[in-house]
Design an enzyme around this catalytic site. Structure first.
Site, PDB file in Angstrom:
ATOM      1  N   GLU A  27       0.861  -1.181   0.000  1.00 53.48           N
ATOM      2  CA  GLU A  27       0.000   0.000   0.000  1.00 53.48           C
ATOM      3  C   GLU A  27       0.901   1.236   0.000  1.00 53.48           C
ATOM      4  O   GLU A  27       2.007   1.214   0.569  1.00 53.48           O
ATOM      5  CB  GLU A  27      -0.879  -0.027   1.263  1.00 53.48           C
ATOM      6  CG  GLU A  27      -1.740   1.205   1.411  1.00 53.48           C
ATOM      7  CD  GLU A  27      -2.872   1.024   2.429  1.00 53.48           C
ATOM      8  OE1 GLU A  27      -2.887  -0.003   3.140  1.00 53.48           O
ATOM      9  OE2 GLU A  27      -3.729   1.916   2.506  1.00 53.48           O
ATOM     10  N   ASN A  72      -6.671   1.365   2.601  1.00 56.81           N
ATOM     11  CA  ASN A  72      -7.430   2.600   2.818  1.00 56.81           C
ATOM     12  C   ASN A  72      -6.988   3.700   1.848  1.00 56.81           C
ATOM     13  O   ASN A  72      -7.785   4.552   1.462  1.00 56.81           O
ATOM     14  CB  ASN A  72      -7.246   3.078   4.264  1.00 56.81           C
ATOM     15  CG  ASN A  72      -7.807   2.095   5.269  1.00 56.81           C
ATOM     16  OD1 ASN A  72      -8.676   1.274   4.939  1.00 56.81           O
ATOM     17  ND2 ASN A  72      -7.338   2.144   6.507  1.00 56.81           N
ATOM     18  N   ASN A 172     -12.002  -1.149  -1.279  1.00 58.48           N
ATOM     19  CA  ASN A 172     -11.339  -1.682  -0.084  1.00 58.48           C
ATOM     20  C   ASN A 172     -12.184  -1.400   1.162  1.00 58.48           C
ATOM     21  O   ASN A 172     -12.592  -0.257   1.381  1.00 58.48           O
ATOM     22  CB  ASN A 172      -9.971  -1.019   0.101  1.00 58.48           C
ATOM     23  CG  ASN A 172      -9.276  -1.470   1.376  1.00 58.48           C
ATOM     24  OD1 ASN A 172      -8.852  -2.620   1.483  1.00 58.48           O
ATOM     25  ND2 ASN A 172      -9.169  -0.581   2.348  1.00 58.48           N
ATOM     26  N   GLU A 173     -12.430  -2.431   1.940  1.00 63.04           N
ATOM     27  CA  GLU A 173     -13.078  -2.302   3.263  1.00 63.04           C
ATOM     28  C   GLU A 173     -14.208  -1.280   3.252  1.00 63.04           C
ATOM     29  O   GLU A 173     -14.244  -0.355   4.085  1.00 63.04           O
ATOM     30  CB  GLU A 173     -12.035  -1.952   4.333  1.00 63.04           C
ATOM     31  CG  GLU A 173     -11.036  -3.062   4.547  1.00 63.04           C
ATOM     32  CD  GLU A 173     -10.157  -2.923   5.781  1.00 63.04           C
ATOM     33  OE1 GLU A 173     -10.120  -1.838   6.375  1.00 63.04           O
ATOM     34  OE2 GLU A 173      -9.508  -3.920   6.147  1.00 63.04           O
ATOM     35  N   TYR A 244      -6.794  -9.110  11.395  1.00 56.02           N
ATOM     36  CA  TYR A 244      -5.534  -8.809  12.071  1.00 56.02           C
ATOM     37  C   TYR A 244      -5.648  -9.267  13.520  1.00 56.02           C
ATOM     38  O   TYR A 244      -6.695  -9.089  14.143  1.00 56.02           O
ATOM     39  CB  TYR A 244      -5.247  -7.300  12.038  1.00 56.02           C
ATOM     40  CG  TYR A 244      -4.969  -6.771  10.640  1.00 56.02           C
ATOM     41  CD1 TYR A 244      -3.713  -6.943  10.059  1.00 56.02           C
ATOM     42  CD2 TYR A 244      -5.951  -6.105   9.919  1.00 56.02           C
ATOM     43  CE1 TYR A 244      -3.441  -6.451   8.790  1.00 56.02           C
ATOM     44  CE2 TYR A 244      -5.687  -5.610   8.647  1.00 56.02           C
ATOM     45  CZ  TYR A 244      -4.431  -5.784   8.080  1.00 56.02           C
ATOM     46  OH  TYR A 244      -4.161  -5.305   6.826  1.00 56.02           O
ATOM     47  N   GLU A 292      -6.229  -9.448   3.270  1.00 56.60           N
ATOM     48  CA  GLU A 292      -5.436  -8.784   4.314  1.00 56.60           C
ATOM     49  C   GLU A 292      -5.465  -9.689   5.534  1.00 56.60           C
ATOM     50  O   GLU A 292      -6.541  -9.936   6.099  1.00 56.60           O
ATOM     51  CB  GLU A 292      -5.994  -7.400   4.671  1.00 56.60           C
ATOM     52  CG  GLU A 292      -5.682  -6.345   3.648  1.00 56.60           C
ATOM     53  CD  GLU A 292      -6.068  -4.938   4.090  1.00 56.60           C
ATOM     54  OE1 GLU A 292      -5.918  -4.620   5.293  1.00 56.60           O
ATOM     55  OE2 GLU A 292      -6.535  -4.171   3.227  1.00 56.60           O
ATOM     56  N   GLN A 353       1.533  -6.483   5.493  1.00 61.43           N
ATOM     57  CA  GLN A 353       1.885  -6.123   4.149  1.00 61.43           C
ATOM     58  C   GLN A 353       3.266  -6.716   3.854  1.00 61.43           C
ATOM     59  O   GLN A 353       3.635  -7.684   4.515  1.00 61.43           O
ATOM     60  CB  GLN A 353       1.844  -4.613   4.009  1.00 61.43           C
ATOM     61  CG  GLN A 353       0.418  -4.056   4.282  1.00 61.43           C
ATOM     62  CD  GLN A 353       0.186  -2.625   3.865  1.00 61.43           C
ATOM     63  OE1 GLN A 353       1.011  -2.020   3.206  1.00 61.43           O
ATOM     64  NE2 GLN A 353      -0.945  -2.047   4.265  1.00 61.43           N
TER      65      GLN A 353
HETATM   66  O1  AHR Z   1      -3.049  -2.872   6.154  1.00 62.76           O
HETATM   67  C1  AHR Z   1      -3.332  -1.679   6.819  1.00 62.76           C
HETATM   68  C2  AHR Z   1      -4.777  -1.245   6.650  1.00 62.76           C
HETATM   69  O2  AHR Z   1      -5.604  -2.165   7.279  1.00 62.76           O
HETATM   70  C3  AHR Z   1      -5.308  -1.196   5.244  1.00 62.76           C
HETATM   71  O3  AHR Z   1      -5.033  -0.002   4.608  1.00 62.76           O
HETATM   72  C4  AHR Z   1      -6.788  -1.343   5.451  1.00 62.76           C
HETATM   73  O4  AHR Z   1      -7.413  -1.942   4.356  1.00 62.76           O
HETATM   74  C5  AHR Z   1      -6.903  -2.144   6.724  1.00 62.76           C
HETATM   75  O5  AHR Z   1      -7.779  -1.576   7.610  1.00 62.76           O
END
Ligand code: AHR
Length: 510
Positions: A27, A72, A172-173, A244, A292, A353
């Site tokens: 990103e 994001n 995205n999201e 995450y 992700e 990432q």
């Molecule tokens: O990977 C960091 C961020 O986590 C990304 O930009 C977003 O898609 C997610 O919330």
């Protein structure tokens, strides 16, 4: 020493391991691109300013497709800014990460970098603050050989061959209130379906990913997937999952069992996909792009890293530079086990990432690039998990966790590659105190000509690799492995990740 017994069934594969499961994510965020991949003036920089030492590590990591350019970031991104003569590219504010985007590296440079590291481009379009037309424009610019204003502009910008991007993320999201252009599931589902239809009018063979939930804990989880797929089911090939994990309040036991959450997440999304499929009487199959996933201390970002101030928009600030511990690496290895376990439905995934930003690879400007602890399970799994994922059962003791109740001490998955007469077992021991002796009967699979194992563990579960001490943690050959009476036996130290490579004696197929 506790005991565990692992049974795998090589005759009834779950599904082929898709190389795309070993994808990653770059990103425009922090020092991922600038001062990460790209550092003109670095002693190893190539003619385009990309660091050779980083390229080397990316190749060693074994990354398949790389999702780009966000995240994001993409929801405020004008792709046109990132192409054409560098000196004419505008500097823009990136509202998502409160930074300045110089656009020095854009689509052309990143695609050339991917060619150099041997990875595939997976592009995300902005469906936050832009719409269908801009997405189709980017597609035409990228994939049409010649003959339209956009394709000819790409050629004039130096790229004769089309980029030929196969995989596209539709935003995205979009379920997240933090997302620029955040929408309801209904609004996003309509926009995604319309955009997908438009993109397919250009090329029906594209592989399209619609946004699922940005976490299983989102209040809209489940219903979001149902509503979005209700609009877009037949127009897309994947729905995304993002997850995450982090140790919270010193609860290492729960953290080590994070893969239990990922297993449930996958299961619930598969159930929702198949529900919509049934309601629609559709023959089309939608799979999961887990695009992700990682360990990420989000609280540290919120409380320490976050940039603010109307006059404060730094270029490439140090953001999300988590230092990964041995425990983190064990969790990452375990999350890969979860992804492989559902190889039938998780056919694409991206470790979030790749460089500097919650990444397996770190760099110092003008200095070294080094491997974080999480590099090792990813690289080894990417290299060894070939062929088919097969059903794997582990009989072992459990331990009590606050988040998941009783969690198995050992979790594992097996892949079998008939072409190379090999099998690989990936296993974690989540016990904080006890080693586990893992026994794997291999009679059905055939006689074993060679068995090797490598393990990641440490006396200190919080040990990390740093600029000052970049090789503090690494993989070690696990010499406890042996083959006795048709069984492979290996000892798994406390808080450890292990990869076991088995080669079948030729002619010994059961
Ligand atoms: O990977 C960091 C961020 O986590 C990304 O930009 C977003 O898609 C997610 O919330």
């Amino acid at each position: 020493m506790a005991d565990a017994r692992l049974i795998f069934d090589h005759r009834r594969p779950v599904g082929a391991v898709n190389r795309r499961v070993f994808g990653s994510f770059i990103e425009h965020l922090g020092r991922a691109v600038y001062d990460g991949l790209h550092e003109p003036g670095h002693p190893t920089a190539d003619a385009d300013g990309f660091r050779e030492d980083v390229k080397e590590l990316v190749r060693e990591l074994g990354v398949s497709a790389v999702r780009y350019p966000g995240g994001n970031f993409v929801s405020g991104f004008r792709w046109e800014d990132s192409v054409g003569p560098r000196e004419e590219r505008p500097k823009r504010l990136d509202l998502a990460w409160h930074s300045t985007e110089t656009n020095e590296v854009g689509l052309h440079e990143f695609a050339a970098w991917l060619d150099a590291v041997g990875s595939e481009l997976m592009l995300a379009v902005n469906l936050g603050t832009r719409g269908t037309l801009e997405a189709i424009d980017l597609l035409e610019y990228s994939n049409l050989a010649q003959g339209s204003a956009l394709a000819d502009r790409r050629i004039a910008n130096g790229r004769t061959r089309p980029f030929d991007v196969k995989m596209w993320c539709l935003g995205n999201e979009m379920d997240g209130p933090w997302q620029l252009g955040h929408r309801s599931a209904d609004d996003y589902g309509k926009l995604a379906a319309q955009t997908a239809k438009g993109m397919r009018m250009f090329d029906p063979s594209l592989e399209l990913v619609v946004c699922g939930s940005s976490g299983r804990g989102m209040p809209t989880f489940g219903e979001w997937e149902r509503v979005v797929l209700n609009h877009a089911y037949d127009d897309v090939d994947y729905i995304s999952c993002h997850a995450y994990y982090a140790e919270k309040d010193g609860d290492l036991g729960s953290f080590l069992a994070s893969a239990i959450d990922m297993d449930s997440f996958i299961e619930q999304v598969v159930t929702t996909i198949d529900h919509v499929k049934a309601v629609k009487r559709s023959d089309h199959v939608v799979n999961i792009s887990f695009d992700e996933w990682n360990v990420w201390d989000i609280a540290r970002f919120e409380n320490v890293d976050k940039i603010e101030g109307v006059d404060n928009w730094p270029v490439a600030p140090r953001l999300l530079e988590d230092a990964y511990t041995v425990s983190d690496a064990v969790v990452v290895g375990n999350l890969l086990i979860s992804l492989l376990r559902r190889a039938d439905r998780v056919t694409s995934a991206s470790l979030a990432q790749l460089v500097n930003v919650i990444a397996p690879i770190m760099t110092e400007p003008g200095g070294i690039a080094w491997k974080q602890t999480t590099f090792f399970p990813f690289a080894v799994t990417s290299a060894l998990a070939t062929g088919q994922s097969v059903p794997t059962r582990v009989d072992c003791d459990t331990y009590e966790t606050k988040e998941f109740g009783d969690a198995p001490l050992v979790d594992a998955v097996t892949t079998v590659d008939e072409e190379t007469n090999s099998a690989s077992v990936f296993a974690v021991n989540r016990s904080q105190t006890e080693s586990v002796r893992l026994t794997i009967p291999v009679g059905e699979f055939g006689d074993i000509a060679e068995a090797t194992a490598q393990t990641l563990s440490d006396e200190d579960p919080y040990a990390v690799n740093t600029l000052e001490n970049p090789e503090r943690v690494g993989l070690k050959a696990n010499d406890s492995i042996r083959v006795e009476n048709g069984e492979v036996v290996v000892d798994l130290p406390p808080i450890s990740w292990t990869a076991i490579a088995l080669t079948r004696a030729v002619g010994a197929t059961a």
